[in-house]
Design a protein around this motif. Structure first.
Motif, mmCIF file in Angstrom:
data_model
loop_
_atom_site.group_PDB
_atom_site.id
_atom_site.type_symbol
_atom_site.label_atom_id
_atom_site.label_comp_id
_atom_site.label_asym_id
_atom_site.label_seq_id
_atom_site.Cartn_x
_atom_site.Cartn_y
_atom_site.Cartn_z
ATOM 1 N N GLN A 266 43.449 37.097 32.970
ATOM 2 C CA GLN A 266 43.883 38.421 32.551
ATOM 3 C C GLN A 266 44.450 38.362 31.136
ATOM 4 N N ILE A 267 44.370 39.489 30.425
ATOM 5 C CA ILE A 267 44.945 39.566 29.073
ATOM 6 C C ILE A 267 46.277 40.299 29.187
ATOM 7 N N ILE A 268 47.345 39.599 28.833
ATOM 8 C CA ILE A 268 48.682 40.201 28.863
ATOM 9 C C ILE A 268 49.362 39.946 27.525
ATOM 10 N N ASP A 269 49.695 41.020 26.818
ATOM 11 C CA ASP A 269 50.337 40.924 25.491
ATOM 12 C C ASP A 269 49.558 40.007 24.542
ATOM 13 N N GLY A 270 48.230 40.127 24.563
ATOM 14 C CA GLY A 270 47.401 39.353 23.634
ATOM 15 C C GLY A 270 47.230 37.892 24.006
ATOM 16 N N LYS A 271 47.740 37.506 25.181
ATOM 17 C CA LYS A 271 47.583 36.119 25.644
ATOM 18 C C LYS A 271 46.824 36.112 26.976
ATOM 19 N N LEU A 272 46.286 34.940 27.317
ATOM 20 C CA LEU A 272 45.509 34.830 28.555
ATOM 21 C C LEU A 272 46.367 34.266 29.685
ATOM 22 N N LEU A 273 46.356 34.972 30.808
ATOM 23 C CA LEU A 273 47.081 34.508 31.997
ATOM 24 C C LEU A 273 46.069 33.880 32.950
ATOM 25 N N PRO A 274 46.153 32.549 33.142
ATOM 26 C CA PRO A 274 45.172 31.878 34.019
ATOM 27 C C PRO A 274 45.380 32.246 35.490
ATOM 28 N N PRO A 275 44.316 32.197 36.276
ATOM 29 C CA PRO A 275 44.410 32.473 37.713
ATOM 30 C C PRO A 275 44.831 31.229 38.494
#
Length: 292
Positions: A266-275
């Motif tokens: 997911q993209i959160i605040d321009g960063k990638l959140l891994p699953p």
């Protein structure tokens, strides 16, 4: 489809002639990185059809400038005995240019018709060559009589299989659309790639900083070639892209117990959140049960 969902930009509206996107097939400059940063002379890491070491080598040799050039490269890369020991050598020797290569089935028929060979005969010769069969003496005599060059005849004799032009056009169109997102929507591009293409994404070595990723790729490089497994090669390709994303300023957030998805980046605040399923040893079922 995932790029469409993440950006709201319909891939069918993406311009196929965008200069920055086209430049990726020669240099990574449009990505804001150098070839030294990513150890790659092109910007096509992770682009379908053009990301493998083999095809990247073809791009370096041929320096494509247009859609038509990419179409030829797609045909050459999917054929058997069409590039290596054939077109590549002819280009290196200066005998022909990329434009003159026998790259797809259709190119043979059109070339022969333009030389004055009868249409039905041109089609028959194309079918013989693209199936890797031997040309008859009569076919060769006909080609010679119409001024077909010796290099062309020799090239035809080596070919074992030729790709259809329609397939090549479809592949190149899709590749250019994805490359466009890579240039202009970098977070969405990497999120989609890691979600869909990267079964081997490992949180520990890939999402914990550029230094860890470079250490992991060095560990594979330091193995003797004969000891490198298919899995090592798959992970090496993925690590190249991870390092590129770090060089472009795309960072990873730590996995979040309440926000991480079981499978999607997911993209959160321009960063990638891994699953969750990027954690070593975490299977799909376990990841889904955590989210539930």
């Amino acid at each position: 489809r995932m790029l469409y969902d993440l950006t709201g930009v319909n891939p069918q509206t993406v311009p196929l002639g965008d200069p920055e996107t086209m430049s990726l097939f020669e240099s990574p400059k449009a990505l804001g990185v150098t070839e030294e940063d990513i150890n790659c002379k092109t910007g096509t890491l992770g682009i379908p059809e053009f990301g493998t070491k083999f095809v990247r080598g073809m791009l370096i040799d041929t320096k494509p400038k247009t859609f038509a050039d990419l179409l030829r490269i797609s045909g050459l890369s999917h054929g058997t005995d069409v590039w290596l020991g054939n077109a590549q050598t002819l280009i290196e020797n200066g005998t022909i240019t990329l434009k003159e290569t026998i790259s797809t089935r259709d190119s043979i028929m059109i070339y022969l018709i333009n030389k004055g060979v009868e249409k039905k005969k041109s089609f028959k010769i194309m079918e013989t060559v693209r199936k890797g069969k031997q040309l008859s003496d009569k076919d060769i005599d006909d080609m010679v009589a119409h001024g077909i060059e010796p290099w062309y005849l020799e090239s035809c004799k080596k070919i074992q299989y030729l790709f259809p032009k329609g397939h090549a056009a479809a592949y190149v169109t899709m590749s250019l659309r994805i490359a466009y997102y890579k240039v202009y929507y970098k977070e969405a591009y990497y999120a989609a790639f890691y979600t869909i293409r990267a079964d081997g994404f490992d949180y520990e070595t890939m999402a914990r900083g550029e230094e860890k990723a470079r250490e992991a790729i060095a560990a594979i490089d330091n193995k003797p070639r004969e000891e490198q497994t298919a899995k090592d090669k798959e992970i090496h390709t993925l690590l190249e892209l991870v390092i590129e994303s770090y060089c472009r300023g795309v960072e990873f957030l730590p996995i979040d117990l309440y926000k991480s998805h079981h499978h999607k980046f997911q993209i959160i605040d321009g960063k990638l959140l891994p699953p969750f399923d990027t954690l070593n040893g975490m299977g799909a079922t376990a990841a889904e049960s955590i989210v539930e």
